[in-house]
Scaffold this motif. Structure first.
Motif, PDB file in Angstrom:
ATOM      1  N   THR A  36      43.074  67.571  53.196  1.00  0.00           N
ATOM      2  CA  THR A  36      43.309  67.644  54.834  1.00  0.00           C
ATOM      3  C   THR A  36      42.255  67.298  55.510  1.00  0.00           C
ATOM      4  OG1 THR A  36      45.138  69.224  54.219  1.00  0.00           O
ATOM      5  CG2 THR A  36      44.182  69.170  56.340  1.00  0.00           C
ATOM      6  N   SER A  37      41.102  67.694  54.812  1.00  0.00           N
ATOM      7  CA  SER A  37      39.680  67.255  55.772  1.00  0.00           C
ATOM      8  C   SER A  37      39.409  65.779  55.553  1.00  0.00           C
ATOM      9  CB  SER A  37      38.481  68.247  55.125  1.00  0.00           C
ATOM     10  OG  SER A  37      38.201  67.938  53.881  1.00  0.00           O
ATOM     11  N   ILE A  38      39.355  65.402  54.449  1.00  0.00           N
ATOM     12  CA  ILE A  38      39.030  63.909  54.553  1.00  0.00           C
ATOM     13  C   ILE A  38      40.082  63.016  55.081  1.00  0.00           C
ATOM     14  CG2 ILE A  38      40.396  63.135  52.447  1.00  0.00           C
ATOM     15  CD1 ILE A  38      36.765  62.094  53.424  1.00  0.00           C
ATOM     16  N   THR A  39      41.452  63.491  55.169  1.00  0.00           N
ATOM     17  CA  THR A  39      42.448  62.682  56.018  1.00  0.00           C
ATOM     18  C   THR A  39      42.327  62.781  57.633  1.00  0.00           C
ATOM     19  OG1 THR A  39      44.110  63.023  54.183  1.00  0.00           O
ATOM     20  CG2 THR A  39      44.947  62.420  56.220  1.00  0.00           C
ATOM     21  N   LEU A  40      41.767  64.045  58.024  1.00  0.00           N
ATOM     22  CA  LEU A  40      41.695  64.264  59.218  1.00  0.00           C
ATOM     23  C   LEU A  40      40.300  63.632  59.750  1.00  0.00           C
ATOM     24  CD1 LEU A  40      42.410  67.968  59.886  1.00  0.00           C
ATOM     25  CD2 LEU A  40      43.721  65.942  60.612  1.00  0.00           C
ATOM     26  N   SER A  41      39.375  63.440  59.083  1.00  0.00           N
ATOM     27  CA  SER A  41      38.144  62.696  59.450  1.00  0.00           C
ATOM     28  C   SER A  41      38.384  61.239  59.521  1.00  0.00           C
ATOM     29  CB  SER A  41      37.045  63.103  58.519  1.00  0.00           C
ATOM     30  OG  SER A  41      37.418  62.784  57.238  1.00  0.00           O
ATOM     31  N   SER A  42      39.178  60.712  58.487  1.00  0.00           N
ATOM     32  CA  SER A  42      39.515  59.365  58.568  1.00  0.00           C
ATOM     33  C   SER A  42      40.420  59.176  59.878  1.00  0.00           C
ATOM     34  CB  SER A  42      40.329  58.871  57.496  1.00  0.00           C
ATOM     35  OG  SER A  42      39.498  59.151  56.152  1.00  0.00           O
ATOM     36  N   ILE A  43      41.451  59.847  60.141  1.00  0.00           N
ATOM     37  CA  ILE A  43      42.452  59.535  61.397  1.00  0.00           C
ATOM     38  C   ILE A  43      41.572  59.500  62.492  1.00  0.00           C
ATOM     39  CG2 ILE A  43      44.218  60.497  62.805  1.00  0.00           C
ATOM     40  CD1 ILE A  43      45.455  61.682  60.004  1.00  0.00           C
ATOM     41  N   ILE A  44      40.418  60.657  62.713  1.00  0.00           N
ATOM     42  CA  ILE A  44      39.594  60.606  63.943  1.00  0.00           C
ATOM     43  C   ILE A  44      38.493  59.460  64.034  1.00  0.00           C
ATOM     44  CG2 ILE A  44      37.687  61.941  65.093  1.00  0.00           C
ATOM     45  CD1 ILE A  44      38.893  64.619  63.897  1.00  0.00           C
ATOM     46  N   GLY A  45      38.063  59.095  62.853  1.00  0.00           N
ATOM     47  CA  GLY A  45      37.254  58.116  63.035  1.00  0.00           C
ATOM     48  C   GLY A  45      37.999  56.685  63.124  1.00  0.00           C
ATOM     49  N   VAL A  46      39.336  56.471  62.956  1.00  0.00           N
ATOM     50  CA  VAL A  46      40.181  55.285  63.402  1.00  0.00           C
ATOM     51  C   VAL A  46      40.447  55.481  64.658  1.00  0.00           C
ATOM     52  CG1 VAL A  46      42.305  54.078  62.914  1.00  0.00           C
ATOM     53  CG2 VAL A  46      41.152  54.975  60.928  1.00  0.00           C
ATOM     54  N   PHE A  47      40.861  56.700  65.271  1.00  0.00           N
ATOM     55  CA  PHE A  47      41.173  56.754  66.394  1.00  0.00           C
ATOM     56  C   PHE A  47      40.060  56.498  67.569  1.00  0.00           C
ATOM     57  CE2 PHE A  47      41.449  59.599  70.234  1.00  0.00           C
ATOM     58  CZ  PHE A  47      42.479  59.266  70.838  1.00  0.00           C
ATOM     59  N   VAL A  48      38.971  56.864  67.284  1.00  0.00           N
ATOM     60  CA  VAL A  48      37.728  56.400  68.167  1.00  0.00           C
ATOM     61  C   VAL A  48      37.444  55.263  68.388  1.00  0.00           C
ATOM     62  CG1 VAL A  48      35.546  57.213  68.470  1.00  0.00           C
ATOM     63  CG2 VAL A  48      36.901  59.115  67.865  1.00  0.00           C
ATOM     64  N   SER A  49      37.641  54.438  66.947  1.00  0.00           N
ATOM     65  CA  SER A  49      37.213  52.984  67.123  1.00  0.00           C
ATOM     66  C   SER A  49      38.128  52.105  67.718  1.00  0.00           C
ATOM     67  CB  SER A  49      36.760  52.509  65.626  1.00  0.00           C
ATOM     68  OG  SER A  49      37.979  52.925  64.561  1.00  0.00           O
ATOM     69  N   LYS A  50      39.460  52.475  67.581  1.00  0.00           N
ATOM     70  CA  LYS A  50      40.544  51.551  68.108  1.00  0.00           C
ATOM     71  C   LYS A  50      41.139  52.082  69.368  1.00  0.00           C
ATOM     72  CE  LYS A  50      40.808  49.324  64.210  1.00  0.00           C
ATOM     73  NZ  LYS A  50      40.531  47.971  63.905  1.00  0.00           N
ATOM     74  N   THR A  51      40.988  53.280  69.875  1.00  0.00           N
ATOM     75  CA  THR A  51      41.405  53.790  71.272  1.00  0.00           C
ATOM     76  C   THR A  51      40.295  54.156  72.015  1.00  0.00           C
ATOM     77  OG1 THR A  51      41.983  55.643  70.089  1.00  0.00           O
ATOM     78  CG2 THR A  51      43.730  53.996  70.038  1.00  0.00           C
TER      79      THR A  51
END
Length: 228
Positions: A80-95
């Motif tokens: 869960t933690s590595i998935t959430l960190s990846s999602i947040i990283g993609v969200f910040v870089s793309k949006t």
């Protein structure tokens, strides 16, 4: 005080509240371990390992199944933690445009630099949770071998080593879970320093009731150990 200065005051103050509480918790664990859940769990682990390792061949299945349940919990939190960190990283870089358009909802500093710091600390918190749960899995796996080893039967040093490894696994799991609690505080910082500070104070109150024990709990725990 200007709105942009709220982050410079309330955010460090909120983190200080959390830091002071955890310093108090560590001191209490060292001086009065039975007044904390972590201390009682460590004592329970000691009794559990000693009772199982008196006859590893007979109690091996029970030990493996119990440790397997803990390993599954650590695996779930790590995933869960590595998935959430990846999602947040993609969200910040793309949006990044979404962050700017939603800045009107934030009562505080809305500069791009502060926004980047908010998301970076949130990702860092989840990465700490991931590493702690992975380390917890490592110790649980190690204990899994030790408690079922026939040659360790009746050897106090081997039992104490197994207890120490089990307590380390439990400690890393607790730190990883605590990182999830802190991540909720950091997440509210995205909406401004005021929600973050209020959540820090409320979180300390909630953690106090989760981390400490009352006289009834200590009494029941002591009786259960006596029965063994």
């Amino acid at each position: 005080m200007e709105v942009e200065q709220l982050d410079a005051v309330l955010v460090p103050l909120g983190l200080l509240v959390l830091a002071v509480y955890h310093i108090w918790l560590v001191i209490t664990i060292k001086r009065n371990p039975r007044h904390t859940v972590i201390g009682l769990n460590a004592e329970t682990h000691h009794q559990w390992v000693f009772s199982l390792m008196t006859d590893p061949l007979k109690n091996g299945t029970l030990a493996v199944q119990t440790l397997l349940n803990n390993m599954m919990a650590s695996t779930l939190l790590a995933t869960t933690s590595i998935t959430l960190s990846s999602i947040i990283g993609v969200f910040v870089s793309k949006t990044s445009s979404v962050v700017h358009t939603s800045s009107i909802l934030v009562y505080g500093n809305t500069s791009p630099l502060v926004s980047s710091v908010k998301y970076f600390t949130l990702i860092l918190c989840f990465l700490v949770a991931f590493l702690c749960n992975v380390q917890s899995l490592r110790y649980y796996t190690h204990v899994n071998f030790m408690v079922t080893l026939p040659t360790s039967q009746g050897k106090v040093q081997a039992m104490e080593y197994a207890v120490g490894s089990l307590n380390k696994a439990s400690l890393f799991w607790s730190i990883g879970l605590r990182a999830f609690y802190v991540s909720f505080v950091l997440f509210l910082w995205v909406f401004g320093p005021i929600p973050m500070f209020v959540c820090s104070c409320i979180m300390c109150i909630v953690l106090y009731f989760l981390d400490t024990t009352d006289s009834l709990t200590r009494k029941l725990h002591h009786k259960s150990l006596k029965m063994r």
